[in-house]
Design a protein around this motif. Structure first.
Motif, PDB file in Angstrom:
ATOM      1  N   GLU A   1       0.838  -1.205   0.000  1.00 14.54           N
ATOM      2  CA  GLU A   1       0.000   0.000   0.000  1.00 14.54           C
ATOM      3  C   GLU A   1       0.875   1.259   0.000  1.00 14.54           C
ATOM      4  N   ILE A   2       2.007   1.201   0.684  1.00 11.06           N
ATOM      5  CA  ILE A   2       2.917   2.348   0.719  1.00 11.06           C
ATOM      6  C   ILE A   2       3.658   2.462  -0.607  1.00 11.06           C
ATOM      7  N   LYS A   3       4.075   1.316  -1.154  1.00 11.68           N
ATOM      8  CA  LYS A   3       4.797   1.346  -2.430  1.00 11.68           C
ATOM      9  C   LYS A   3       3.944   1.931  -3.542  1.00 11.68           C
ATOM     10  N   ARG A   4       2.649   1.673  -3.498  1.00  9.65           N
ATOM     11  CA  ARG A   4       1.765   2.140  -4.559  1.00  9.65           C
ATOM     12  C   ARG A   4       1.549   3.646  -4.534  1.00  9.65           C
ATOM     13  N   THR A   5       1.930   4.296  -3.455  1.00 10.86           N
ATOM     14  CA  THR A   5       1.749   5.744  -3.374  1.00 10.86           C
ATOM     15  C   THR A   5       2.997   6.510  -3.794  1.00 10.86           C
ATOM     16  N   MET A   6       4.031   5.790  -4.285  1.00 10.13           N
ATOM     17  CA  MET A   6       5.271   6.446  -4.682  1.00 10.13           C
ATOM     18  C   MET A   6       5.665   5.996  -6.082  1.00 10.13           C
ATOM     19  N   CYS A   7       6.198   6.916  -6.864  1.00  9.85           N
ATOM     20  CA  CYS A   7       6.684   6.597  -8.204  1.00  9.85           C
ATOM     21  C   CYS A   7       8.062   5.937  -8.063  1.00  9.85           C
ATOM     22  N   LYS A   8       8.246   4.817  -8.729  1.00  9.01           N
ATOM     23  CA  LYS A   8       9.520   4.107  -8.654  1.00  9.01           C
ATOM     24  C   LYS A   8      10.646   4.856  -9.363  1.00  9.01           C
TER      25      LYS A   8
ATOM     26  N   HIS B   1      -2.171   4.076 -13.277  1.00 11.47           N
ATOM     27  CA  HIS B   1      -1.743   5.312 -12.625  1.00 11.47           C
ATOM     28  C   HIS B   1      -0.525   5.809 -13.373  1.00 11.47           C
ATOM     29  N   LYS B   2      -0.628   6.993 -13.978  1.00  5.46           N
ATOM     30  CA  LYS B   2       0.485   7.550 -14.739  1.00  5.46           C
ATOM     31  C   LYS B   2       1.041   8.763 -14.000  1.00  5.46           C
ATOM     32  N   CYS B   3       2.317   8.698 -13.675  1.00  2.00           N
ATOM     33  CA  CYS B   3       2.983   9.805 -12.984  1.00  2.00           C
ATOM     34  C   CYS B   3       3.073  10.993 -13.929  1.00  2.00           C
TER      35      CYS B   3
ATOM     36  N   LEU C   1       5.875   7.544 -15.930  1.00  3.00           N
ATOM     37  CA  LEU C   1       5.834   6.116 -15.633  1.00  3.00           C
ATOM     38  C   LEU C   1       4.394   5.689 -15.345  1.00  3.00           C
ATOM     39  N   ALA C   2       3.975   4.575 -15.933  1.00  2.90           N
ATOM     40  CA  ALA C   2       2.612   4.077 -15.733  1.00  2.90           C
ATOM     41  C   ALA C   2       2.656   2.792 -14.909  1.00  2.90           C
ATOM     42  N   LYS C   3       1.853   2.736 -13.865  1.00  2.00           N
ATOM     43  CA  LYS C   3       1.697   1.525 -13.055  1.00  2.00           C
ATOM     44  C   LYS C   3       0.324   0.958 -13.343  1.00  2.00           C
ATOM     45  N   ARG C   4       0.249  -0.363 -13.480  1.00  2.00           N
ATOM     46  CA  ARG C   4      -1.018  -1.009 -13.813  1.00  2.00           C
ATOM     47  C   ARG C   4      -1.433  -1.947 -12.696  1.00  2.00           C
TER      48      ARG C   4
ATOM     49  N   CYS D   1      -0.658  12.354 -10.277  1.00  2.00           N
ATOM     50  CA  CYS D   1      -0.822  11.211 -11.162  1.00  2.00           C
ATOM     51  C   CYS D   1      -2.231  11.203 -11.747  1.00  2.00           C
ATOM     52  N   ALA D   2      -2.328  10.616 -12.933  1.00  2.00           N
ATOM     53  CA  ALA D   2      -3.628  10.474 -13.593  1.00  2.00           C
ATOM     54  C   ALA D   2      -4.062   9.017 -13.484  1.00  2.00           C
ATOM     55  N   ALA D   3      -5.294   8.806 -13.062  1.00  2.00           N
ATOM     56  CA  ALA D   3      -5.829   7.449 -12.916  1.00  2.00           C
ATOM     57  C   ALA D   3      -6.860   7.202 -14.005  1.00  2.00           C
TER      58      ALA D   3
END
Length: 193
Positions: free
Chosen positions: A67-74, A106-108, A113-116, A86-88
Motif C-alpha cells: 500500500e505504501i509502495k503504490r503511493t510512490m513513483c519508482k 496510474h500515470k505519474c 511512468l505508468a503503473k497497472r 498522477c492520472a488514474a
C-alpha cells in the motif's frame, strides 16, 4: 508479559517519519506545509524524503507495505496523489472489452511512468492513493468500504465464536460421558507370602 520487541524499531520509525513528511511536503493534505511552501519548492523536498525512506528500508532490509509502495513513483520518487501528481484511468485492452480484463493505470505526471493494477470485476476497487483524496464521492465510497470491512470482520468473529462454542460443547459432552461410565478397577493381586 511484556510485548514482543520489534526488530529494527528505529528504522521503522525513521521510515514512517520520512513517509509522513513526504506526504506533507507533497501537498496530500491539501494545505499545511505543502500549501504554504508552494508547489515548486515542496515537491523536490518530498522526492528527497521518499528517496531517503527507500534508502533506509534498503539498508536495514525492511519490507515496505505494498500500500505504501503504490503511493510512490519508482522512477522519480514523487508521491502519487490521484488528480494532483498522477492520472488514474481504467483501461481495457482486450479485443472484446471483457469486464474481467479491466486495468487501473496510474500515470505519474512528473516522469510519465505508468503503473497497472488489475481491477477486473470488482468495480468498487479504490487504490490506496485514491483513498487519500477527500471528495464527496470518495467519502461515500470510503464509508461503504469501511462498513464492508467491519461486516466481514464481525462475520469472522462470529464464526470463530461458533467454532469455539462447538468445541466447548463437544469437550463438555466427552467429560459427561466419561463421568457416567463406571470405572472398572483392576483386581489387586495379593502378594505371596
Amino acid at each position: 508479559m511484556p510485548p514482543k520487541q520489534i526488530k529494527n524499531r528505529d528504522q521503522y520509525l525513521r521510515a514512517s517519519f520520512l513517509y509522513q513528511a513526504a506526504h506533507l511536503m507533497g501537498g496530500v493534505d491539501g494545505g499545511g506545509a505543502g500549501g504554504e511552501c508552494g508547489e515548486a519548492s515542496a515537491l523536490p523536498l518530498s522526492r528527497f524524503y521518499v528517496s531517503q525512506m527507500r534508502a533506509v528500508a534498503r539498508k536495514s532490509v525492511i519490507r515496505l507495505d505494498p500500500e505504501i509502495k503504490r503511493t510512490m513513483c519508482k522512477r522519480c520518487d514523487t508521491v502519487l496523489t490521484a488528480g494532483v501528481t498522477c492520472a488514474a484511468v481504467v483501461e481495457n485492452l482486450s479485443h472484446r472489452r471483457l469486464a474481467h480484463a479491466d486495468v487501473l493505470v496510474h500515470k505519474c505526471m512528473a516522469c510519465g511512468l505508468a503503473k497497472r493494477y488489475p481491477v477486473g470485476r470488482n468495480r468498487e476497487y479504490v487504490p490506496h492513493s485514491g483513498r487519500a483524496v477527500v471528495t464527496a464521492a470518495g467519502q461515500a465510497h470510503g464509508k461503504q468500504n469501511q462498513t464492508h470491512k467491519s461486516q466481514t470482520r464481525t462475520q469472522k468473529q462470529e464464526k470463530q465464536k461458533q467454532t469455539h462454542d462447538q468445541t466447548e460443547r463437544r469437550d463438555k459432552d466427552v467429560q459427561e460421558q466419561q463421568q457416567e461410565q463406571p470405572t472398572i478397577q483392576q483386581p489387586q493381586r495379593l502378594a505371596k507370602r
